[in-house]
Design a protein around this motif. Structure first.
Motif, PDB file in Angstrom:
ATOM      1  N   ARG A 103     -35.340  -9.849 -54.102  1.00  0.00           N
ATOM      2  CA  ARG A 103     -35.973  -8.814 -53.300  1.00  0.00           C
ATOM      3  C   ARG A 103     -35.949  -9.221 -51.825  1.00  0.00           C
ATOM      4  NH1 ARG A 103     -40.758  -5.742 -55.337  1.00  0.00           N
ATOM      5  NH2 ARG A 103     -40.280  -4.481 -53.628  1.00  0.00           N
ATOM      6  N   VAL A 104     -36.005 -10.391 -51.570  1.00  0.00           N
ATOM      7  CA  VAL A 104     -36.167 -10.881 -50.246  1.00  0.00           C
ATOM      8  C   VAL A 104     -35.099 -10.383 -49.426  1.00  0.00           C
ATOM      9  CG1 VAL A 104     -36.356 -12.915 -48.817  1.00  0.00           C
ATOM     10  CG2 VAL A 104     -37.472 -13.008 -50.859  1.00  0.00           C
ATOM     11  N   PRO A 105     -35.350  -9.745 -48.381  1.00  0.00           N
ATOM     12  CA  PRO A 105     -34.338  -9.298 -47.521  1.00  0.00           C
ATOM     13  C   PRO A 105     -33.291 -10.263 -47.011  1.00  0.00           C
ATOM     14  CG  PRO A 105     -35.996  -8.332 -46.547  1.00  0.00           C
ATOM     15  CD  PRO A 105     -36.609  -9.284 -47.666  1.00  0.00           C
ATOM     16  N   VAL A 106     -31.899  -9.927 -46.977  1.00  0.00           N
ATOM     17  CA  VAL A 106     -30.809 -10.858 -46.809  1.00  0.00           C
ATOM     18  C   VAL A 106     -31.126 -11.381 -45.516  1.00  0.00           C
ATOM     19  CG1 VAL A 106     -29.416  -9.149 -46.116  1.00  0.00           C
ATOM     20  CG2 VAL A 106     -28.446 -11.189 -46.979  1.00  0.00           C
ATOM     21  N   HIS A 107     -31.608 -10.869 -44.577  1.00  0.00           N
ATOM     22  CA  HIS A 107     -31.722 -11.355 -43.099  1.00  0.00           C
ATOM     23  C   HIS A 107     -32.943 -12.643 -43.186  1.00  0.00           C
ATOM     24  CE1 HIS A 107     -35.194  -8.327 -43.053  1.00  0.00           C
ATOM     25  NE2 HIS A 107     -35.648  -9.117 -41.964  1.00  0.00           N
ATOM     26  N   VAL A 108     -33.890 -12.566 -44.157  1.00  0.00           N
ATOM     27  CA  VAL A 108     -34.786 -13.366 -44.133  1.00  0.00           C
ATOM     28  C   VAL A 108     -34.095 -14.681 -44.759  1.00  0.00           C
ATOM     29  CG1 VAL A 108     -37.007 -14.179 -45.299  1.00  0.00           C
ATOM     30  CG2 VAL A 108     -36.685 -11.890 -44.163  1.00  0.00           C
ATOM     31  N   ASP A 109     -34.139 -16.094 -43.865  1.00  0.00           N
ATOM     32  CA  ASP A 109     -33.487 -17.164 -44.633  1.00  0.00           C
ATOM     33  C   ASP A 109     -34.454 -18.245 -44.884  1.00  0.00           C
ATOM     34  OD1 ASP A 109     -34.119 -17.472 -41.899  1.00  0.00           O
ATOM     35  OD2 ASP A 109     -32.054 -18.187 -41.364  1.00  0.00           O
ATOM     36  N   GLN A 110     -35.613 -18.046 -44.560  1.00  0.00           N
ATOM     37  CA  GLN A 110     -36.583 -19.350 -44.860  1.00  0.00           C
ATOM     38  C   GLN A 110     -38.184 -18.453 -45.013  1.00  0.00           C
ATOM     39  OE1 GLN A 110     -36.261 -22.814 -42.249  1.00  0.00           O
ATOM     40  NE2 GLN A 110     -35.092 -21.698 -41.189  1.00  0.00           N
ATOM     41  N   ILE A 111     -38.801 -19.329 -45.819  1.00  0.00           N
ATOM     42  CA  ILE A 111     -40.157 -18.710 -46.179  1.00  0.00           C
ATOM     43  C   ILE A 111     -40.957 -20.025 -46.121  1.00  0.00           C
ATOM     44  CG2 ILE A 111     -41.799 -17.734 -47.587  1.00  0.00           C
ATOM     45  CD1 ILE A 111     -39.331 -16.044 -48.953  1.00  0.00           C
ATOM     46  N   VAL A 112     -41.868 -20.242 -45.077  1.00  0.00           N
ATOM     47  CA  VAL A 112     -42.586 -21.522 -45.016  1.00  0.00           C
ATOM     48  C   VAL A 112     -44.373 -21.258 -45.675  1.00  0.00           C
ATOM     49  CG1 VAL A 112     -43.762 -22.966 -43.289  1.00  0.00           C
ATOM     50  CG2 VAL A 112     -41.335 -21.977 -43.110  1.00  0.00           C
ATOM     51  N   PHE A 113     -44.556 -22.129 -46.376  1.00  0.00           N
ATOM     52  CA  PHE A 113     -45.895 -21.884 -46.882  1.00  0.00           C
ATOM     53  C   PHE A 113     -46.756 -22.893 -46.071  1.00  0.00           C
ATOM     54  CE2 PHE A 113     -43.149 -20.691 -50.338  1.00  0.00           C
ATOM     55  CZ  PHE A 113     -43.425 -19.503 -50.781  1.00  0.00           C
ATOM     56  N   THR A 114     -47.967 -22.292 -45.746  1.00  0.00           N
ATOM     57  CA  THR A 114     -48.924 -23.152 -44.914  1.00  0.00           C
ATOM     58  C   THR A 114     -50.274 -23.051 -45.979  1.00  0.00           C
ATOM     59  OG1 THR A 114     -49.820 -21.454 -43.498  1.00  0.00           O
ATOM     60  CG2 THR A 114     -47.896 -22.739 -42.715  1.00  0.00           C
ATOM     61  N   VAL A 115     -51.079 -23.942 -45.421  1.00  0.00           N
ATOM     62  CA  VAL A 115     -52.530 -23.810 -46.075  1.00  0.00           C
ATOM     63  C   VAL A 115     -53.440 -24.410 -44.814  1.00  0.00           C
ATOM     64  CG1 VAL A 115     -52.436 -26.084 -46.842  1.00  0.00           C
ATOM     65  CG2 VAL A 115     -54.205 -24.400 -47.593  1.00  0.00           C
ATOM     66  N   ASN A 116     -54.635 -23.656 -44.409  1.00  0.00           N
ATOM     67  CA  ASN A 116     -55.686 -24.001 -43.519  1.00  0.00           C
ATOM     68  C   ASN A 116     -56.755 -23.880 -44.088  1.00  0.00           C
ATOM     69  OD1 ASN A 116     -54.211 -21.351 -42.773  1.00  0.00           O
ATOM     70  ND2 ASN A 116     -56.406 -21.047 -42.304  1.00  0.00           N
ATOM     71  N   SER A 117     -57.884 -24.643 -43.370  1.00  0.00           N
ATOM     72  CA  SER A 117     -59.119 -24.410 -43.581  1.00  0.00           C
ATOM     73  C   SER A 117     -59.733 -23.445 -42.713  1.00  0.00           C
ATOM     74  CB  SER A 117     -59.812 -25.922 -43.266  1.00  0.00           C
ATOM     75  OG  SER A 117     -61.258 -25.735 -43.510  1.00  0.00           O
ATOM     76  N   GLY A 150     -56.347 -37.141 -47.380  1.00  0.00           N
ATOM     77  CA  GLY A 150     -57.353 -36.601 -46.407  1.00  0.00           C
ATOM     78  C   GLY A 150     -56.711 -36.372 -44.958  1.00  0.00           C
ATOM     79  N   GLY A 151     -57.517 -36.794 -44.268  1.00  0.00           N
ATOM     80  CA  GLY A 151     -57.338 -36.561 -42.935  1.00  0.00           C
ATOM     81  C   GLY A 151     -58.053 -35.917 -41.857  1.00  0.00           C
ATOM     82  N   ARG A 152     -58.215 -36.122 -40.552  1.00  0.00           N
ATOM     83  CA  ARG A 152     -58.883 -35.092 -39.744  1.00  0.00           C
ATOM     84  C   ARG A 152     -58.256 -33.783 -39.547  1.00  0.00           C
ATOM     85  NH1 ARG A 152     -63.382 -37.700 -37.647  1.00  0.00           N
ATOM     86  NH2 ARG A 152     -63.435 -39.958 -38.128  1.00  0.00           N
ATOM     87  N   HIS A 153     -57.173 -33.588 -39.931  1.00  0.00           N
ATOM     88  CA  HIS A 153     -56.444 -32.188 -39.480  1.00  0.00           C
ATOM     89  C   HIS A 153     -57.103 -30.981 -40.526  1.00  0.00           C
ATOM     90  CE1 HIS A 153     -54.563 -34.451 -42.853  1.00  0.00           C
ATOM     91  NE2 HIS A 153     -54.188 -33.285 -43.217  1.00  0.00           N
ATOM     92  N   THR A 154     -57.000 -29.798 -39.911  1.00  0.00           N
ATOM     93  CA  THR A 154     -57.628 -28.619 -40.755  1.00  0.00           C
ATOM     94  C   THR A 154     -56.421 -27.811 -41.482  1.00  0.00           C
ATOM     95  OG1 THR A 154     -57.366 -27.478 -38.661  1.00  0.00           O
ATOM     96  CG2 THR A 154     -59.639 -28.620 -39.094  1.00  0.00           C
ATOM     97  N   ALA A 155     -55.266 -28.232 -41.375  1.00  0.00           N
ATOM     98  CA  ALA A 155     -54.198 -27.550 -41.781  1.00  0.00           C
ATOM     99  C   ALA A 155     -53.179 -28.550 -42.475  1.00  0.00           C
ATOM    100  CB  ALA A 155     -53.560 -26.446 -41.045  1.00  0.00           C
ATOM    101  N   GLN A 156     -52.253 -27.948 -43.218  1.00  0.00           N
ATOM    102  CA  GLN A 156     -50.955 -28.495 -43.573  1.00  0.00           C
ATOM    103  C   GLN A 156     -49.917 -27.395 -43.467  1.00  0.00           C
ATOM    104  OE1 GLN A 156     -49.819 -31.658 -45.194  1.00  0.00           O
ATOM    105  NE2 GLN A 156     -51.759 -32.758 -45.128  1.00  0.00           N
ATOM    106  N   ILE A 157     -48.631 -27.688 -43.036  1.00  0.00           N
ATOM    107  CA  ILE A 157     -47.442 -27.037 -43.158  1.00  0.00           C
ATOM    108  C   ILE A 157     -46.927 -27.641 -44.635  1.00  0.00           C
ATOM    109  CG2 ILE A 157     -45.328 -26.331 -42.054  1.00  0.00           C
ATOM    110  CD1 ILE A 157     -47.528 -25.837 -40.504  1.00  0.00           C
TER     111      ILE A 157
END
Length: 193
Positions: A103-117, A150-157
């Motif tokens: 069902r993803v529209p044909v023009h959508v070519d990438q879906i990026v998943f992120t997580v953030n604190s 771990g790490g001192r960052h608050t998010a991940q791609i």
């Protein structure tokens, strides 16, 4: 059979018996790292990690699914709800995003998943964090990416799914970033498109 992904590794989203996957689930799980010392335990806050799915068409953002917008405008991507404290880190998903690839529209070519604190703690205060990809139809785990170090960052791609020929592939990104919301992460996402 689960594939444990390394940073930058890609897998095809074709079923082992042939044919394309139709619906996938990206799951996120975590728990707070144990705090040492009496005062540290008294002042500890719950950790609220948030999973988001950013939909792109030709490297331009066209939609986002996150805790305040649980379904994409076209209905192909759905967040199952916000978990503000994490779990026991025993492998279950604390937040999930379901993608109906057909069902993803044909023009959508990438879906990026992120997580953030969202609460601002760094990944030094998180343990047993992972994302995993499942065939939603069968429940079979296809791939797992563990957030180690771990790490001192608050998010991940975390990872992305992208069109490849007539099908889809998943790439583990695992790139640290800083930000409390998906909007904060956009400059860090762009180089991975």
């Amino acid at each position: 059979m689960t594939v444990n992904l390394a940073k930058g590794q890609q897998i095809s989203l074709t079923k082992s018996g042939g044919g394309e996957l139709t619906v996938i689930r990206m799951g996120l799980g975590w728990k707070s790292a144990p705090r040492k010392g009496f005062l540290a335990r008294l002042t500890a806050r719950e950790i609220d990690l948030d999973a988001s799915a950013l939909l792109f068409a030709d490297k331009k953002p066209v939609d986002v699914v996150f805790f305040q917008h649980l379904t994409s405008d076209d209905g192909s991507v759905r967040h199952t709800g916000d978990n503000r404290v994490g779990g026991a880190g025993q492998g279950g998903d604390d937040e999930s995003i379901i993608v109906d690839l057909q069902r993803v529209p044909v023009h959508v070519d990438q879906i990026v998943f992120t997580v953030n604190s969202f609460t601002g703690q760094t990944f030094e205060e998180v343990e047993n964090a992972f994302c995993r990809l499942l065939d939603e139809t069968t429940g079979q785990e296809l791939a797992r990416y563990t957030l180690t170090g771990g790490g001192r960052h608050t998010a991940q791609i975390m990872a992305k799914v992208h069109r490849s020929g007539n099908g889809w592939e998943m790439a583990a990104i695992g790139s640290p970033a800083d930000g409390r919301t998906f909007q904060d992460l956009m400059p860090a996402v762009i180089p991975h498109l």
